[in-house]
Design a protein around this motif. Structure first.
Motif, PDB file in Angstrom:
ATOM      1  N   UNK A   7    -102.260  19.831 -18.107  1.00 44.89           N
ATOM      2  CA  UNK A   7    -100.926  20.284 -18.482  1.00 44.89           C
ATOM      3  C   UNK A   7    -100.729  20.019 -19.974  1.00 44.89           C
ATOM      4  N   UNK A   8    -100.664  21.088 -20.755  1.00 47.33           N
ATOM      5  CA  UNK A   8    -100.524  20.951 -22.208  1.00 47.33           C
ATOM      6  C   UNK A   8     -99.963  22.256 -22.754  1.00 47.33           C
ATOM      7  N   UNK A   9     -99.042  22.170 -23.727  1.00 48.93           N
ATOM      8  CA  UNK A   9     -98.486  23.386 -24.296  1.00 48.93           C
ATOM      9  C   UNK A   9     -99.435  24.048 -25.292  1.00 48.93           C
ATOM     10  N   UNK A  10    -100.520  23.374 -25.644  1.00 49.02           N
ATOM     11  CA  UNK A  10    -101.508  23.954 -26.554  1.00 49.02           C
ATOM     12  C   UNK A  10    -102.626  24.630 -25.757  1.00 49.02           C
ATOM     13  N   UNK A  11    -102.721  25.955 -25.898  1.00 48.67           N
ATOM     14  CA  UNK A  11    -103.765  26.701 -25.190  1.00 48.67           C
ATOM     15  C   UNK A  11    -105.157  26.238 -25.617  1.00 48.67           C
ATOM     16  N   UNK A  31    -101.647  24.395 -16.763  1.00 52.61           N
ATOM     17  CA  UNK A  31    -100.208  24.643 -16.844  1.00 52.61           C
ATOM     18  C   UNK A  31     -99.779  24.388 -18.285  1.00 52.61           C
ATOM     19  N   UNK A  32     -98.776  25.149 -18.762  1.00 46.79           N
ATOM     20  CA  UNK A  32     -98.379  25.088 -20.174  1.00 46.79           C
ATOM     21  C   UNK A  32     -97.248  24.104 -20.466  1.00 46.79           C
ATOM     22  N   UNK A  33     -96.613  23.559 -19.419  1.00 46.33           N
ATOM     23  CA  UNK A  33     -95.575  22.550 -19.636  1.00 46.33           C
ATOM     24  C   UNK A  33     -95.386  21.762 -18.338  1.00 46.33           C
ATOM     25  N   UNK A  34     -94.559  20.716 -18.413  1.00 43.91           N
ATOM     26  CA  UNK A  34     -94.374  19.843 -17.257  1.00 43.91           C
ATOM     27  C   UNK A  34     -93.797  20.543 -16.043  1.00 43.91           C
ATOM     28  N   UNK A  35     -92.906  21.502 -16.280  1.00 40.38           N
ATOM     29  CA  UNK A  35     -92.306  22.238 -15.177  1.00 40.38           C
ATOM     30  C   UNK A  35     -93.359  23.058 -14.424  1.00 40.38           C
ATOM     31  N   UNK A  36     -94.217  23.762 -15.185  1.00 42.70           N
ATOM     32  CA  UNK A  36     -95.320  24.510 -14.557  1.00 42.70           C
ATOM     33  C   UNK A  36     -96.287  23.549 -13.865  1.00 42.70           C
ATOM     34  N   UNK A  38     -95.681  20.611 -12.557  1.00 42.23           N
ATOM     35  CA  UNK A  38     -95.062  20.127 -11.326  1.00 42.23           C
ATOM     36  C   UNK A  38     -95.188  21.170 -10.219  1.00 42.23           C
ATOM     37  N   UNK A  39     -94.900  22.431 -10.549  1.00 38.72           N
ATOM     38  CA  UNK A  39     -94.993  23.515  -9.564  1.00 38.72           C
ATOM     39  C   UNK A  39     -96.427  23.671  -9.059  1.00 38.72           C
ATOM     40  N   UNK A  40     -97.406  23.617  -9.974  1.00 40.13           N
ATOM     41  CA  UNK A  40     -98.808  23.764  -9.556  1.00 40.13           C
ATOM     42  C   UNK A  40     -99.246  22.578  -8.711  1.00 40.13           C
ATOM     43  N   UNK A  41     -98.835  21.371  -9.111  1.00 41.27           N
ATOM     44  CA  UNK A  41     -99.207  20.168  -8.351  1.00 41.27           C
ATOM     45  C   UNK A  41     -98.616  20.202  -6.941  1.00 41.27           C
ATOM     46  N   UNK A  42     -97.442  20.804  -6.808  1.00 45.17           N
ATOM     47  CA  UNK A  42     -96.805  20.904  -5.490  1.00 45.17           C
ATOM     48  C   UNK A  42     -97.429  21.991  -4.619  1.00 45.17           C
ATOM     49  N   UNK A  43     -98.114  22.955  -5.251  1.00 50.96           N
ATOM     50  CA  UNK A  43     -98.633  24.089  -4.487  1.00 50.96           C
ATOM     51  C   UNK A  43    -100.117  23.970  -4.139  1.00 50.96           C
ATOM     52  N   UNK A  44    -100.808  22.965  -4.692  1.00 48.77           N
ATOM     53  CA  UNK A  44    -102.240  22.793  -4.420  1.00 48.77           C
ATOM     54  C   UNK A  44    -102.601  21.319  -4.559  1.00 48.77           C
ATOM     55  N   UNK A  54     -95.630  15.450 -25.284  1.00 48.68           N
ATOM     56  CA  UNK A  54     -94.607  16.290 -25.916  1.00 48.68           C
ATOM     57  C   UNK A  54     -94.845  17.770 -25.614  1.00 48.68           C
ATOM     58  N   UNK A  55     -93.984  18.318 -24.746  1.00 45.60           N
ATOM     59  CA  UNK A  55     -94.082  19.731 -24.373  1.00 45.60           C
ATOM     60  C   UNK A  55     -92.675  20.292 -24.220  1.00 45.60           C
ATOM     61  N   UNK A  56     -92.514  21.607 -24.412  1.00 49.14           N
ATOM     62  CA  UNK A  56     -91.195  22.218 -24.165  1.00 49.14           C
ATOM     63  C   UNK A  56     -90.899  22.247 -22.662  1.00 49.14           C
ATOM     64  N   UNK A  57     -89.686  22.568 -22.316  1.00 50.23           N
ATOM     65  CA  UNK A  57     -89.182  22.701 -20.942  1.00 50.23           C
ATOM     66  C   UNK A  57     -89.122  21.344 -20.237  1.00 50.23           C
ATOM     67  N   UNK A  58     -90.293  20.706 -20.015  1.00 44.47           N
ATOM     68  CA  UNK A  58     -90.331  19.379 -19.398  1.00 44.47           C
ATOM     69  C   UNK A  58     -91.483  18.599 -20.023  1.00 44.47           C
ATOM     70  N   UNK A  59     -91.184  17.390 -20.518  1.00 46.65           N
ATOM     71  CA  UNK A  59     -92.243  16.588 -21.137  1.00 46.65           C
ATOM     72  C   UNK A  59     -93.096  15.888 -20.081  1.00 46.65           C
ATOM     73  N   UNK A  60     -94.186  15.304 -20.539  1.00 49.66           N
ATOM     74  CA  UNK A  60     -95.132  14.665 -19.628  1.00 49.66           C
ATOM     75  C   UNK A  60     -94.562  13.475 -18.876  1.00 49.66           C
ATOM     76  N   UNK A  61     -93.737  12.655 -19.540  1.00 44.24           N
ATOM     77  CA  UNK A  61     -93.142  11.492 -18.866  1.00 44.24           C
ATOM     78  C   UNK A  61     -92.251  11.925 -17.704  1.00 44.24           C
ATOM     79  N   UNK A  62     -91.415  12.930 -17.941  1.00 44.69           N
ATOM     80  CA  UNK A  62     -90.525  13.428 -16.889  1.00 44.69           C
ATOM     81  C   UNK A  62     -91.347  13.988 -15.727  1.00 44.69           C
ATOM     82  N   UNK A  63     -92.405  14.739 -16.054  1.00 47.36           N
ATOM     83  CA  UNK A  63     -93.253  15.296 -15.002  1.00 47.36           C
ATOM     84  C   UNK A  63     -93.885  14.177 -14.178  1.00 47.36           C
TER      85      UNK A  63
END
Length: 121
Positions: A7-11, A31-36, A38-44, A54-63
């Motif tokens: 999970x990192x915002x840098x491709x 995944x490109x941010x913490x929100x993505x 979280x969704x991927x971790x919940x689906x597989x 440090x990522x947009x939408x949701x940072x790593x600590x929150x995730x």
């Protein structure tokens, strides 16, 4: 072989992690941010998660906090891969549930060693 979520915002960082780990036989999802993340971790199922701080939408600590609140993710190792090296941020990451820490720019061989060590324990 183990499945790892990065999970990192840098491709370019995600690509570098994927190249290093898939070369060792690991299956890598991105995944490109913490929100993505979280969704991927919940689906597989993932055997490990490697996340930036440090990522947009949701940072790593929150995730991490949200992942650790769910029984399915409590035992999954989470490695922080970040430019931050501040002791206070490391303490926050550890209390949130991070398993380990790797500072960017990272050495692919060091990343592989950490992944193998953590997954073997």
């Amino acid at each position: 072989m183990a499945a790892i979520l990065t999970v990192d915002d840098s491709a370019s960082i995600r690509q570098a992690i994927k190249v290093a780990l898939s070369g060792e036989g690991y299956e890598v999802a991105e995944a490109a941010d913490g929100s993505q993340g979280l969704a991927k971790a919940d689906s597989a199922h993932f055997d490990m998660i490697i996340t930036d701080l440090n990522m947009p939408v949701m940072d790593g600590l929150t995730m991490i906090r949200q992942l650790r609140a769910k029984p399915a993710h409590q035992g999954v190792p989470i490695i922080f891969l970040t430019t931050e090296s501040d002791a206070d941020i490391k303490a926050q990451a550890k209390s949130a549930g991070a398993t380990g820490w790797l500072t960017k720019p990272f050495d692919p061989d060091q990343l592989i060693r950490i992944v193998k060590k953590v997954l073997a324990s």
